[in-house]
Design a protein around this motif. Sequence first.
Motif, PDB file in Angstrom:
ATOM      1  N   LEU A   1       1.454  -1.190  -0.505  1.00 28.99           N
ATOM      2  CA  LEU A   1       0.222  -0.076  -0.074  1.00 28.99           C
ATOM      3  C   LEU A   1       1.110   1.392  -0.002  1.00 28.99           C
ATOM      4  O   LEU A   1       1.378   1.405   1.049  1.00 28.99           O
ATOM      5  CB  LEU A   1      -0.805  -0.483   1.266  1.00 28.99           C
ATOM      6  CG  LEU A   1      -1.677  -1.336   1.670  1.00 28.99           C
ATOM      7  CD1 LEU A   1      -2.198  -1.183   2.683  1.00 28.99           C
ATOM      8  CD2 LEU A   1      -2.585  -0.895   0.440  1.00 28.99           C
ATOM      9  N   LYS A   2       1.006   1.991  -0.782  1.00 28.40           N
ATOM     10  CA  LYS A   2       1.278   3.347  -1.179  1.00 28.40           C
ATOM     11  C   LYS A   2       1.394   4.034  -0.331  1.00 28.40           C
ATOM     12  O   LYS A   2       2.421   5.321   0.576  1.00 28.40           O
ATOM     13  CB  LYS A   2       1.416   3.801  -2.362  1.00 28.40           C
ATOM     14  CG  LYS A   2       1.921   2.788  -3.432  1.00 28.40           C
ATOM     15  CD  LYS A   2       1.261   3.288  -4.724  1.00 28.40           C
ATOM     16  CE  LYS A   2       2.038   2.850  -6.549  1.00 28.40           C
ATOM     17  NZ  LYS A   2       1.656   3.243  -7.286  1.00 28.40           N
ATOM     18  N   ASP A   3       0.452   3.745   0.190  1.00 29.11           N
ATOM     19  CA  ASP A   3      -0.230   5.234   1.561  1.00 29.11           C
ATOM     20  C   ASP A   3       0.188   4.759   3.233  1.00 29.11           C
ATOM     21  O   ASP A   3       0.012   4.777   3.856  1.00 29.11           O
ATOM     22  CB  ASP A   3      -1.422   5.826   1.699  1.00 29.11           C
ATOM     23  CG  ASP A   3      -2.331   4.997   1.777  1.00 29.11           C
ATOM     24  OD1 ASP A   3      -1.977   3.467   1.698  1.00 29.11           O
ATOM     25  OD2 ASP A   3      -3.493   5.122   1.987  1.00 29.11           O
ATOM     26  N   ARG A   4       0.479   3.309   3.498  1.00 29.87           N
ATOM     27  CA  ARG A   4       1.254   3.278   4.306  1.00 29.87           C
ATOM     28  C   ARG A   4       2.516   2.005   4.502  1.00 29.87           C
ATOM     29  O   ARG A   4       2.956   1.204   3.836  1.00 29.87           O
ATOM     30  CB  ARG A   4       0.425   1.575   4.763  1.00 29.87           C
ATOM     31  CG  ARG A   4      -1.724   1.860   4.981  1.00 29.87           C
ATOM     32  CD  ARG A   4      -0.715   2.774   6.170  1.00 29.87           C
ATOM     33  NE  ARG A   4      -1.086   2.029   7.217  1.00 29.87           N
ATOM     34  CZ  ARG A   4      -1.528   1.818   7.881  1.00 29.87           C
ATOM     35  NH1 ARG A   4      -2.949   1.030   7.528  1.00 29.87           N
ATOM     36  NH2 ARG A   4      -1.586   0.361   8.937  1.00 29.87           N
ATOM     37  N   GLU A   5       3.278   3.251   4.883  1.00 37.25           N
ATOM     38  CA  GLU A   5       5.085   2.790   4.554  1.00 37.25           C
ATOM     39  C   GLU A   5       5.205   2.125   5.865  1.00 37.25           C
ATOM     40  O   GLU A   5       5.073   2.192   7.212  1.00 37.25           O
ATOM     41  CB  GLU A   5       5.542   4.233   5.204  1.00 37.25           C
ATOM     42  CG  GLU A   5       5.575   5.444   3.502  1.00 37.25           C
ATOM     43  CD  GLU A   5       6.831   4.778   2.540  1.00 37.25           C
ATOM     44  OE1 GLU A   5       8.009   4.503   3.205  1.00 37.25           O
ATOM     45  OE2 GLU A   5       6.762   5.213   2.019  1.00 37.25           O
TER      46      GLU A   5
END
Length: 320
Positions: free
Chosen positions: A292-296
């Motif tokens: 998920l690109k918004d969850r690092e």
Amino acid sequence: MSLETSTFSSIKPRIAISIGDPNGIGPEIALKAHGAIKKVCHPVYFAGYDLLEEAADRLALNIPVDMDHRSPAPSIPIRPGVTSADAGSYSFYSFKKAVDAVTAKECDAVVTLPINKEAWMRAGIKYKGHTDALRDFFKREAIMMLGCEKLYVALFTEHIPLKDVPKEIEKSKLARFMLDFQKETKAKSVAVLGLNPHAGDHGVLGDEESIIEAAIEEANRSKRLFVGPMVPDIAFSPRMRKEFKYYIAMYHDQGLAPLKALYFDESVNISLNLPIVRTSVDHGTAFDIAYLKDREPNLSSFINAVDEAVKMTKLRAQRA
């Protein structure tokens, strides 16, 4: 292409990195942390280029041009967050090939990214996890220790049902575990937890503490190094942590719940009592945030695990 056997005069140690479950956060951590860890070691990733390429595409990243990699198994597609036999098999062979590279002295230590135990089971892998496998590979009683410079916890029992823990507590076995742990860590004082609430309250709440007490007495024959059985619910209080840095817990959650509440992001997993150096992240595959690109994902545990592996490798080389 074979790897060169490393020396420690001028080149960095070679660290074999198993990629973990491809459907989890392992590949993302490897890609994003490469720039940091290459400053202290030469990382060798046991993952095929095709897998790294798909992971990078999913995350809109570039594969570092200096990323040394080895394919451990035939290519598989990434399925984010999915528990699958093919991912379990891939992660196991990544781990096995990384260990083999260290055994063959082509690399100096192993650092493992997280696996999924159910995926290993679905793949027919007989081991419950990395430490269980290492015991079989080397026929040694590997000790699982987790923590950071502020606090280390060793687990006398690991991935077994809670109902089975009491029958595993045997005097000689526990005493040997304590002595092996102290030999590996050089700890000057170790807190040994009781099993039951209030450490049994003198038999009112359980009698396993009598066995733990006997094991402590046996382990302390030559020198008093072990303290306990300690009441578990106060053992990790601020006052006690001023006195103790090293703990032995009787079961998984007894030791790891307080450790992770205190130092989750910085802790690492270290395998002791083995002929090789192996460290690992202190977290799971995080299927819920994989790709998920918004969850690092937090990179700290992996970077710390690599730092610890480098430190342990150099220390062993100095002692050799």
